[in-house]
Design a protein around this motif. Structure first.
Motif, PDB file in Angstrom:
ATOM      1  N   ALA A 210       0.363  -1.249  -0.190  1.00  0.00           N
ATOM      2  CA  ALA A 210      -0.018   0.315  -0.080  1.00  0.00           C
ATOM      3  C   ALA A 210       0.925   1.301  -0.043  1.00  0.00           C
ATOM      4  CB  ALA A 210      -0.560  -0.028   1.288  1.00  0.00           C
ATOM      5  N   THR A 211       2.062   1.344   0.940  1.00  0.00           N
ATOM      6  CA  THR A 211       2.718   2.139   0.400  1.00  0.00           C
ATOM      7  C   THR A 211       3.308   2.383  -0.959  1.00  0.00           C
ATOM      8  OG1 THR A 211       4.854   0.932   1.995  1.00  0.00           O
ATOM      9  CG2 THR A 211       3.199   2.493   3.422  1.00  0.00           C
ATOM     10  N   LEU A 212       3.537   1.734  -1.715  1.00  0.00           N
ATOM     11  CA  LEU A 212       4.138   1.567  -2.617  1.00  0.00           C
ATOM     12  C   LEU A 212       2.978   2.111  -3.613  1.00  0.00           C
ATOM     13  CD1 LEU A 212       6.935  -1.262  -2.810  1.00  0.00           C
ATOM     14  CD2 LEU A 212       7.340   0.725  -2.036  1.00  0.00           C
ATOM     15  N   VAL A 213       2.187   1.628  -3.406  1.00  0.00           N
ATOM     16  CA  VAL A 213       1.393   1.942  -5.054  1.00  0.00           C
ATOM     17  C   VAL A 213       0.381   3.250  -4.596  1.00  0.00           C
ATOM     18  CG1 VAL A 213       0.844  -0.401  -5.945  1.00  0.00           C
ATOM     19  CG2 VAL A 213      -0.287   0.626  -4.303  1.00  0.00           C
ATOM     20  N   SER A 214       0.564   3.257  -3.501  1.00  0.00           N
ATOM     21  CA  SER A 214      -0.349   4.443  -3.171  1.00  0.00           C
ATOM     22  C   SER A 214       0.573   6.193  -3.539  1.00  0.00           C
ATOM     23  CB  SER A 214      -0.328   5.033  -1.533  1.00  0.00           C
ATOM     24  OG  SER A 214       1.143   5.517  -0.902  1.00  0.00           O
ATOM     25  N   ASN A 215       1.574   6.045  -3.675  1.00  0.00           N
ATOM     26  CA  ASN A 215       2.088   7.078  -3.805  1.00  0.00           C
ATOM     27  C   ASN A 215       2.416   7.578  -5.722  1.00  0.00           C
ATOM     28  OD1 ASN A 215       3.547   7.226  -1.490  1.00  0.00           O
ATOM     29  ND2 ASN A 215       5.271   6.230  -2.227  1.00  0.00           N
ATOM     30  N   ARG A 216       2.426   8.329  -6.352  1.00  0.00           N
ATOM     31  CA  ARG A 216       2.055   8.988  -7.672  1.00  0.00           C
ATOM     32  C   ARG A 216       3.318   8.196  -8.224  1.00  0.00           C
ATOM     33  NH1 ARG A 216      -0.622  15.012  -7.696  1.00  0.00           N
ATOM     34  NH2 ARG A 216      -2.455  14.262  -6.385  1.00  0.00           N
ATOM     35  N   ILE A 217       3.360   6.609  -8.796  1.00  0.00           N
ATOM     36  CA  ILE A 217       4.667   6.356  -9.276  1.00  0.00           C
ATOM     37  C   ILE A 217       3.592   6.325 -10.642  1.00  0.00           C
ATOM     38  CG2 ILE A 217       5.880   6.100  -7.692  1.00  0.00           C
ATOM     39  CD1 ILE A 217       4.629   2.853  -7.394  1.00  0.00           C
ATOM     40  N   PRO A 218       4.599   6.243 -12.047  1.00  0.00           N
ATOM     41  CA  PRO A 218       3.784   4.966 -12.620  1.00  0.00           C
ATOM     42  C   PRO A 218       3.184   3.457 -13.146  1.00  0.00           C
ATOM     43  CG  PRO A 218       5.914   6.437 -13.599  1.00  0.00           C
ATOM     44  CD  PRO A 218       6.167   6.415 -11.649  1.00  0.00           C
ATOM     45  N   GLY A 219       1.814   3.827 -13.462  1.00  0.00           N
ATOM     46  CA  GLY A 219       1.126   2.297 -13.424  1.00  0.00           C
ATOM     47  C   GLY A 219       0.829   1.927 -12.011  1.00  0.00           C
ATOM     48  N   ALA A 220       0.911   3.191 -10.846  1.00  0.00           N
ATOM     49  CA  ALA A 220      -0.027   2.661  -9.788  1.00  0.00           C
ATOM     50  C   ALA A 220      -1.162   2.156  -9.696  1.00  0.00           C
ATOM     51  CB  ALA A 220       0.034   3.835  -8.395  1.00  0.00           C
ATOM     52  N   THR A 221      -2.472   2.576 -10.161  1.00  0.00           N
ATOM     53  CA  THR A 221      -3.112   1.859 -10.676  1.00  0.00           C
ATOM     54  C   THR A 221      -3.145   0.900 -11.376  1.00  0.00           C
ATOM     55  OG1 THR A 221      -4.333   4.372 -10.975  1.00  0.00           O
ATOM     56  CG2 THR A 221      -5.821   2.543 -11.697  1.00  0.00           C
ATOM     57  N   ALA A 222      -2.605   0.122 -11.553  1.00  0.00           N
ATOM     58  CA  ALA A 222      -2.367  -1.158 -12.472  1.00  0.00           C
ATOM     59  C   ALA A 222      -2.150  -1.554 -11.802  1.00  0.00           C
ATOM     60  CB  ALA A 222      -1.776  -0.475 -14.077  1.00  0.00           C
ATOM     61  N   PHE A 223      -1.283  -1.440 -10.304  1.00  0.00           N
ATOM     62  CA  PHE A 223      -0.543  -2.327  -9.921  1.00  0.00           C
ATOM     63  C   PHE A 223      -1.849  -2.315  -8.766  1.00  0.00           C
ATOM     64  CE2 PHE A 223       3.849  -1.068 -11.558  1.00  0.00           C
ATOM     65  CZ  PHE A 223       4.489  -2.195 -11.910  1.00  0.00           C
ATOM     66  N   ARG A 224      -2.260  -1.947  -8.223  1.00  0.00           N
ATOM     67  CA  ARG A 224      -3.564  -1.794  -7.616  1.00  0.00           C
ATOM     68  C   ARG A 224      -4.535  -2.568  -8.025  1.00  0.00           C
ATOM     69  NH1 ARG A 224      -5.193   4.387  -5.827  1.00  0.00           N
ATOM     70  NH2 ARG A 224      -2.926   5.239  -5.665  1.00  0.00           N
ATOM     71  N   LEU A 225      -4.963  -2.860  -9.097  1.00  0.00           N
ATOM     72  CA  LEU A 225      -5.713  -3.573  -9.776  1.00  0.00           C
ATOM     73  C   LEU A 225      -5.044  -4.871  -9.874  1.00  0.00           C
ATOM     74  CD1 LEU A 225      -8.266  -3.819 -11.304  1.00  0.00           C
ATOM     75  CD2 LEU A 225      -7.426  -3.659 -13.367  1.00  0.00           C
ATOM     76  N   ILE A 226      -3.615  -5.274 -10.112  1.00  0.00           N
ATOM     77  CA  ILE A 226      -3.493  -6.372  -9.977  1.00  0.00           C
ATOM     78  C   ILE A 226      -3.671  -6.973  -8.507  1.00  0.00           C
ATOM     79  CG2 ILE A 226      -1.434  -7.976 -10.582  1.00  0.00           C
ATOM     80  CD1 ILE A 226      -0.300  -5.626 -12.809  1.00  0.00           C
ATOM     81  N   PHE A 227      -3.117  -6.219  -7.875  1.00  0.00           N
ATOM     82  CA  PHE A 227      -2.663  -6.732  -6.365  1.00  0.00           C
ATOM     83  C   PHE A 227      -4.215  -7.495  -5.438  1.00  0.00           C
ATOM     84  CE2 PHE A 227       1.442  -4.529  -5.958  1.00  0.00           C
ATOM     85  CZ  PHE A 227       1.572  -5.394  -6.255  1.00  0.00           C
ATOM     86  N   PHE A 228      -5.907  -5.946  -6.077  1.00  0.00           N
ATOM     87  CA  PHE A 228      -6.604  -6.118  -6.082  1.00  0.00           C
ATOM     88  C   PHE A 228      -7.701  -7.755  -6.298  1.00  0.00           C
ATOM     89  CE2 PHE A 228     -10.858  -5.010  -5.414  1.00  0.00           C
ATOM     90  CZ  PHE A 228     -11.587  -5.088  -3.524  1.00  0.00           C
ATOM     91  N   LEU A 229      -6.859  -8.037  -7.902  1.00  0.00           N
ATOM     92  CA  LEU A 229      -7.330  -9.389  -8.240  1.00  0.00           C
ATOM     93  C   LEU A 229      -8.406 -10.469  -7.486  1.00  0.00           C
ATOM     94  CD1 LEU A 229      -7.144  -8.599 -12.558  1.00  0.00           C
ATOM     95  CD2 LEU A 229      -9.226  -8.252 -11.024  1.00  0.00           C
ATOM     96  N   PRO A 230      -7.424 -10.952  -6.791  1.00  0.00           N
ATOM     97  CA  PRO A 230      -6.779 -12.516  -6.288  1.00  0.00           C
ATOM     98  C   PRO A 230      -8.315 -11.943  -5.564  1.00  0.00           C
ATOM     99  CG  PRO A 230      -4.601 -12.226  -6.346  1.00  0.00           C
ATOM    100  CD  PRO A 230      -5.949 -10.792  -6.878  1.00  0.00           C
ATOM    101  N   TYR A 231      -8.437 -11.416  -4.880  1.00  0.00           N
ATOM    102  CA  TYR A 231      -9.969 -10.926  -3.459  1.00  0.00           C
ATOM    103  C   TYR A 231     -10.865 -10.993  -4.584  1.00  0.00           C
ATOM    104  CZ  TYR A 231     -12.724  -9.297  -0.026  1.00  0.00           C
ATOM    105  OH  TYR A 231     -13.435  -8.852   1.038  1.00  0.00           O
ATOM    106  N   VAL A 232     -10.854 -10.788  -5.726  1.00  0.00           N
ATOM    107  CA  VAL A 232     -12.521 -10.058  -6.079  1.00  0.00           C
ATOM    108  C   VAL A 232     -13.198 -11.583  -6.981  1.00  0.00           C
ATOM    109  CG1 VAL A 232     -13.379  -9.181  -8.568  1.00  0.00           C
ATOM    110  CG2 VAL A 232     -11.669  -8.125  -6.866  1.00  0.00           C
ATOM    111  N   LEU A 233     -11.834 -12.278  -7.432  1.00  0.00           N
ATOM    112  CA  LEU A 233     -12.108 -13.400  -7.634  1.00  0.00           C
ATOM    113  C   LEU A 233     -12.691 -14.901  -6.322  1.00  0.00           C
ATOM    114  CD1 LEU A 233     -11.358 -15.628  -9.925  1.00  0.00           C
ATOM    115  CD2 LEU A 233      -9.554 -16.668  -8.164  1.00  0.00           C
ATOM    116  N   ALA A 234     -13.801 -15.295  -6.738  1.00  0.00           N
ATOM    117  CA  ALA A 234     -14.573 -15.501  -5.775  1.00  0.00           C
ATOM    118  C   ALA A 234     -13.971 -17.589  -5.092  1.00  0.00           C
ATOM    119  CB  ALA A 234     -16.077 -16.703  -6.634  1.00  0.00           C
ATOM    120  N   ASP A 235     -14.152 -17.490  -3.524  1.00  0.00           N
ATOM    121  CA  ASP A 235     -13.475 -17.812  -2.998  1.00  0.00           C
ATOM    122  C   ASP A 235     -13.471 -19.919  -3.568  1.00  0.00           C
ATOM    123  OD1 ASP A 235     -12.914 -16.392  -1.566  1.00  0.00           O
ATOM    124  OD2 ASP A 235     -14.213 -17.144   0.485  1.00  0.00           O
TER     125      ASP A 235
END
Length: 319
Positions: A121-146
């Motif tokens: 969270a401390t890495l992708v919360s900063n304004r770095i290139p591709g931060a939004t894409a990394f957030r989506l990638i890291f959050f995808l496993p939680y969206v997936l059904a158990d």
């Protein structure tokens, strides 16, 4: 007193401001708000109480009642055994394993999963290139059904056709049958738990980080603070309420873990990956021991209530 113009000043103690009679003053703001909310309460509160009673209170009471019987679920419970189901439960080795596994999941969630989520969270919360894409990638496993996650990782761990088997073949080493080994299967489950749920906690931490005033970091930079000093003296104290909430979700979620375990291991091999909920399903539902399963549910309910209210009273009383 009269001033130079001969008029009585407003500061004179002899002149009192006229007050309206009590019957003309009207209602206070609190009374007006209550008058507006009262129809809403009358309209929506009784249905909510009724639904809560039917779907929560009554099932809890029925589970407590059924736990006192040796009942298969057919007909009416008549074979009263008192606390015998609880005695059998506490003496059951598989249930003790399930308790241990739940404790291990809670420990790994707090010690490994949450720090990983906070670091990302401390890495992708900063304004770095591709931060939004990394957030989506890291959050995808939680969206997936158990259930889907359990099936995917069951294939990955498969010793004949899965990804683990392919990697072992490339490295020319013996293929490990991870989910068939009762000594390491639980650690494979823990890896899936961390992978599946760290994205949820990461998003919580990102929301908390974005609420911190950036001027505090600017002031810390002017004082010559190092990144570690800014993290320990600015980020962590201001993020403490979010961390406490995240720990609360991790503990309660670990106690309720079920959907992912069943397609992944089914509680096996030899009950080595049972949790309290999978143990309840295996011994209370599939084996038609409804009385015994109700005793498991009562114990699980008491553990959840004690942990939830105890944690909130001790650690979240000011949040």
């Amino acid at each position: 007193m009269a001033n130079a113009t001969g008029l009585v000043s407003q500061e004179s103690p002899l002149v009192e401001t006229p007050r309206r009679p009590s019957w003309k003053r009207g209602y206070s703001a609190r009374e007006r708000n209550l008058g507006r909310t009262w129809p809403v309460l009358v309209l929506f509160l009784p249905p909510a109480i009724l639904l809560f009673t039917i779907f929560v209170i009554l099932p809890i009471g029925e589970a407590g009642w059924y736990s006192l019987f040796d009942w298969s679920g057919y007909g009416r419970p008549e074979d009263y055994v008192g606390l015998r189901n609880f005695e059998i439960l506490l003496g059951n080795g598989a249930f003790r394993t399930a308790l241990t596994n739940n404790g291990l999941i809670i420990l790994v969630s707090i010690v490994l999963q949450l720090p990983l989520a906070l670091w990302l969270a401390t890495l992708v919360s900063n304004r770095i290139p591709g931060a939004t894409a990394f957030r989506l990638i890291f959050f995808l496993p939680y969206v997936l059904a158990d259930v889907a996650a359990g099936l995917i990782w069951r294939f990955i761990y498969d010793g004949d056709y899965g990804l683990v088997a392919s990697i072992a073949s490339l490295l020319n080493v013996a293929t490990p049958y991870v989910l068939a080994d009762r000594h390491i299967a639980i650690y494979a489950v823990l890896a899936v738990v961390v992978w599946k749920y760290f994205g949820f906690h990461m998003m919580l931490f990102i929301a908390g980080l974005q609420s911190i005033d950036k001027s505090l970091y600017e002031a810390a930079d002017l004082d010559g603070a190092t990144p570690w000093q800014k993290f320990t003296n600015v980020t962590l104290p201001l993020l403490a309420p979010t961390i406490r909430l995240s720990v609360f979700f991790a503990v309660i979620g670990s106690l309720q873990l079920f959907d992912m375990i069943m397609p992944l291991t089914g509680g096996g091999p030899s009950n080595s990956t049972q949790t309290m909920v999978t143990f309840l399903y295996t011994y209370g539902i599939t084996r038609m021991k409804v009385g015994f399963g109700s005793a498991i549910g009562v114990v699980l309910f008491l553990i959840c209530v004690v942990l939830a209210f105890g944690y909130r009273r001790i650690f979240m009383k000011n949040d």
